[in-house]
Design an enzyme around this catalytic site. Sequence first.
Site, PDB file in Angstrom:
ATOM      1  N   ASN A 117       0.857  -1.189   0.000  1.00 54.88           N
ATOM      2  CA  ASN A 117       0.000   0.000   0.000  1.00 54.88           C
ATOM      3  C   ASN A 117       0.892   1.237   0.000  1.00 54.88           C
ATOM      4  O   ASN A 117       2.118   1.124   0.053  1.00 54.88           O
ATOM      5  CB  ASN A 117      -0.971  -0.023   1.199  1.00 54.88           C
ATOM      6  CG  ASN A 117      -0.234  -0.063   2.519  1.00 54.88           C
ATOM      7  OD1 ASN A 117       0.456   0.880   2.882  1.00 54.88           O
ATOM      8  ND2 ASN A 117      -0.356  -1.173   3.238  1.00 54.88           N
ATOM      9  N   ASP A 163      -4.722  -6.023   5.007  1.00 55.36           N
ATOM     10  CA  ASP A 163      -5.796  -6.812   5.610  1.00 55.36           C
ATOM     11  C   ASP A 163      -5.740  -8.265   5.155  1.00 55.36           C
ATOM     12  O   ASP A 163      -6.186  -9.153   5.859  1.00 55.36           O
ATOM     13  CB  ASP A 163      -7.158  -6.199   5.249  1.00 55.36           C
ATOM     14  CG  ASP A 163      -7.360  -4.884   5.981  1.00 55.36           C
ATOM     15  OD1 ASP A 163      -6.984  -4.811   7.164  1.00 55.36           O
ATOM     16  OD2 ASP A 163      -7.867  -3.913   5.366  1.00 55.36           O
ATOM     17  N   LYS A 183       8.016 -18.173  -9.428  1.00 57.65           N
ATOM     18  CA  LYS A 183       7.359 -17.034 -10.087  1.00 57.65           C
ATOM     19  C   LYS A 183       6.170 -17.510 -10.931  1.00 57.65           C
ATOM     20  O   LYS A 183       6.306 -18.469 -11.708  1.00 57.65           O
ATOM     21  CB  LYS A 183       8.396 -16.338 -10.979  1.00 57.65           C
ATOM     22  CG  LYS A 183       7.888 -15.056 -11.558  1.00 57.65           C
ATOM     23  CD  LYS A 183       8.927 -14.377 -12.421  1.00 57.65           C
ATOM     24  CE  LYS A 183       8.252 -13.313 -13.247  1.00 57.65           C
ATOM     25  NZ  LYS A 183       9.020 -12.950 -14.424  1.00 57.65           N
ATOM     26  N   ILE A 239      -3.664  -6.944  14.415  1.00 58.73           N
ATOM     27  CA  ILE A 239      -2.699  -6.829  15.521  1.00 58.73           C
ATOM     28  C   ILE A 239      -3.214  -5.851  16.571  1.00 58.73           C
ATOM     29  O   ILE A 239      -3.093  -6.075  17.771  1.00 58.73           O
ATOM     30  CB  ILE A 239      -1.324  -6.389  14.972  1.00 58.73           C
ATOM     31  CG1 ILE A 239      -0.912  -7.306  13.816  1.00 58.73           C
ATOM     32  CG2 ILE A 239      -0.268  -6.432  16.065  1.00 58.73           C
ATOM     33  CD1 ILE A 239       0.254  -6.792  12.996  1.00 58.73           C
ATOM     34  N   LYS A 260     -12.290  -2.322  17.634  1.00 58.73           N
ATOM     35  CA  LYS A 260     -10.915  -2.768  17.890  1.00 58.73           C
ATOM     36  C   LYS A 260     -10.603  -2.832  19.385  1.00 58.73           C
ATOM     37  O   LYS A 260      -9.622  -3.441  19.776  1.00 58.73           O
ATOM     38  CB  LYS A 260      -9.922  -1.806  17.240  1.00 58.73           C
ATOM     39  CG  LYS A 260     -10.126  -1.609  15.748  1.00 58.73           C
ATOM     40  CD  LYS A 260      -9.156  -2.428  14.960  1.00 58.73           C
ATOM     41  CE  LYS A 260      -9.252  -2.076  13.484  1.00 58.73           C
ATOM     42  NZ  LYS A 260      -8.338  -2.868  12.672  1.00 58.73           N
TER      43      LYS A 260
HETATM   44  O1  C5P Z   1      -9.148  -2.012  10.059  1.00 53.23           O
HETATM   45  P1  C5P Z   1      -8.157  -0.972   9.671  1.00 53.23           P
HETATM   46  O2  C5P Z   1      -7.036  -1.499   8.826  1.00 53.23           O
HETATM   47  O3  C5P Z   1      -8.757   0.274   9.101  1.00 53.23           O
HETATM   48  O4  C5P Z   1      -7.533  -0.522  11.072  1.00 53.23           O
HETATM   49  C1  C5P Z   1      -6.528   0.411  11.154  1.00 53.23           C
HETATM   50  C2  C5P Z   1      -5.824   0.294  12.474  1.00 53.23           C
HETATM   51  O5  C5P Z   1      -5.637  -1.076  12.835  1.00 53.23           O
HETATM   52  C3  C5P Z   1      -4.419   0.867  12.407  1.00 53.23           C
HETATM   53  O6  C5P Z   1      -4.097   1.329  13.711  1.00 53.23           O
HETATM   54  C4  C5P Z   1      -3.593  -0.343  12.012  1.00 53.23           C
HETATM   55  O7  C5P Z   1      -2.234  -0.184  12.411  1.00 53.23           O
HETATM   56  C5  C5P Z   1      -4.268  -1.450  12.779  1.00 53.23           C
HETATM   57  N1  C5P Z   1      -4.231  -2.760  12.104  1.00 53.23           N
HETATM   58  C6  C5P Z   1      -3.517  -3.783  12.664  1.00 53.23           C
HETATM   59  N2  C5P Z   1      -3.530  -5.035  12.070  1.00 53.23           N
HETATM   60  C7  C5P Z   1      -4.234  -5.242  10.936  1.00 53.23           C
HETATM   61  C8  C5P Z   1      -4.965  -4.192  10.354  1.00 53.23           C
HETATM   62  C9  C5P Z   1      -4.934  -2.954  10.963  1.00 53.23           C
HETATM   63  O8  C5P Z   1      -2.870  -3.597  13.694  1.00 53.23           O
HETATM   64  N3  C5P Z   1      -4.222  -6.433  10.366  1.00 53.23           N
END
Ligand code: C5P
Length: 400
Positions: free
Chosen positions: A208, A276, A286, A305, A341
């Site tokens: 990203n 995600d 490859k 996380i 969260k």
């Molecule tokens: O769900 P989303 O990606 O929008 O959430 C953003 C927040 O969650 C950010 O603080 C990102 O660092 C954390 N995050 C994470 N692990 C993931 C996805 C997002 O810690 N797999």
Amino acid sequence: MLAGKHILLIVGGGIAAFKSLDLIRRLRERGATVTPVVTEAAEQFVTPLSVSALAGTRVYRDLFDLTDEAEMGHIQLSRVADLVVVAPATANLMARMAGGLADDLATTLLLATDTPVMIAPAMNVRMWEHAATRRNVAQLRADGVSVVGPEEGDMACGEYGPGRMAEPLDIVAAIAGHLTEGPLTGKHILVTSGPTHEPIDPVRYIANRSSGAQGTAIAQALVMRGASVTFVTGPADVPPPEGARVIRVTTALEMQKAVASALPADAAIFAAAVADWRMAQASDTKLKKSSGGVPVLEFAENPDILRETSALEKNRPGLVIGFAAETDDVLKNAAAKRLRKGCDWIVANDVSPGTGIMGGQENAVTVIDEAGVESWPRMDKNAVAGRLADRIVSALVAGS
Ligand code: C5P
């Protein structure tokens, strides 16, 4: 960050002594002055000449170097520095320190000093795990000595486990953290930053546009306020902050492991843009164009996380901060995200393409916590970091 600081570096006699040469170089690059002392055993591994050449000054070797008290006596030498660092600290040297011996120049300086002391242990894994060493480490900690490392890994002796000396840059980070006093002194804060890269095959990955700039600026602002910062970063565009312990990762799964290994922490800030999804099964070879048409990529969900850390029963940081990068309905989505969260604060920002925020210099954020919503004007990412760090100080430090 280390400009004008003076380190008295005691090099103990272990194979890791060669890394102390790099440590001297890294400290001096950052403007520190290094006065080196080598033990007799250390001279089996590094020559005083190379230590002296890198330090740009004379090297002290034994008590008799100091008989000319007019030049510098051992009491004075032990007190010239802002910090005494022992790297590598061998099992034997640590035992002598813990027992208060003063049978050579190094131990005499360590007994005579009124300056804080930091050690970077290095030894065989069995020696590190021996009950005697455990006792000595506990005693040294109780005496106020700070301990960096050791790390786990392959050892020069062919065994595997904890005992490898911390890398020079990690020791530099610990030193900088130690010497930077501020309201967050004594607090350990974890910051995640940057994007993650999820491999499709050995040459392709999903990524990203996160540059890591905002997370880096936050970590830097926390270091400047005296915090000891562990910075877990994906492959970012910007260099990591000075004075933080840096753990580099590539994928979300690696980031999850690094975060778990960095706890406990007083606060954790999840500024990383974690993918995600990852490939359900990344290919070992490859992917080829074939007559079968375009490949169909099958995804698996990555661990969240932030959510996992917020839900910890044991070791949950006292303050957990998440980020919400949204392109629409920013406030509504961010408020819902805070609850979903389980984090304490959400820092929300609008990353729609027109804003230039993702990968840019500026940010406009809204901080949402239990008490409500606080919108900050658009400003430089460093200014956002400073304001957030001050808010963290208020939350973590009573009476501030
Ligand atoms: O769900 P989303 O990606 O929008 O959430 C953003 C927040 O969650 C950010 O603080 C990102 O660092 C954390 N995050 C994470 N692990 C993931 C996805 C997002 O810690 N797999």
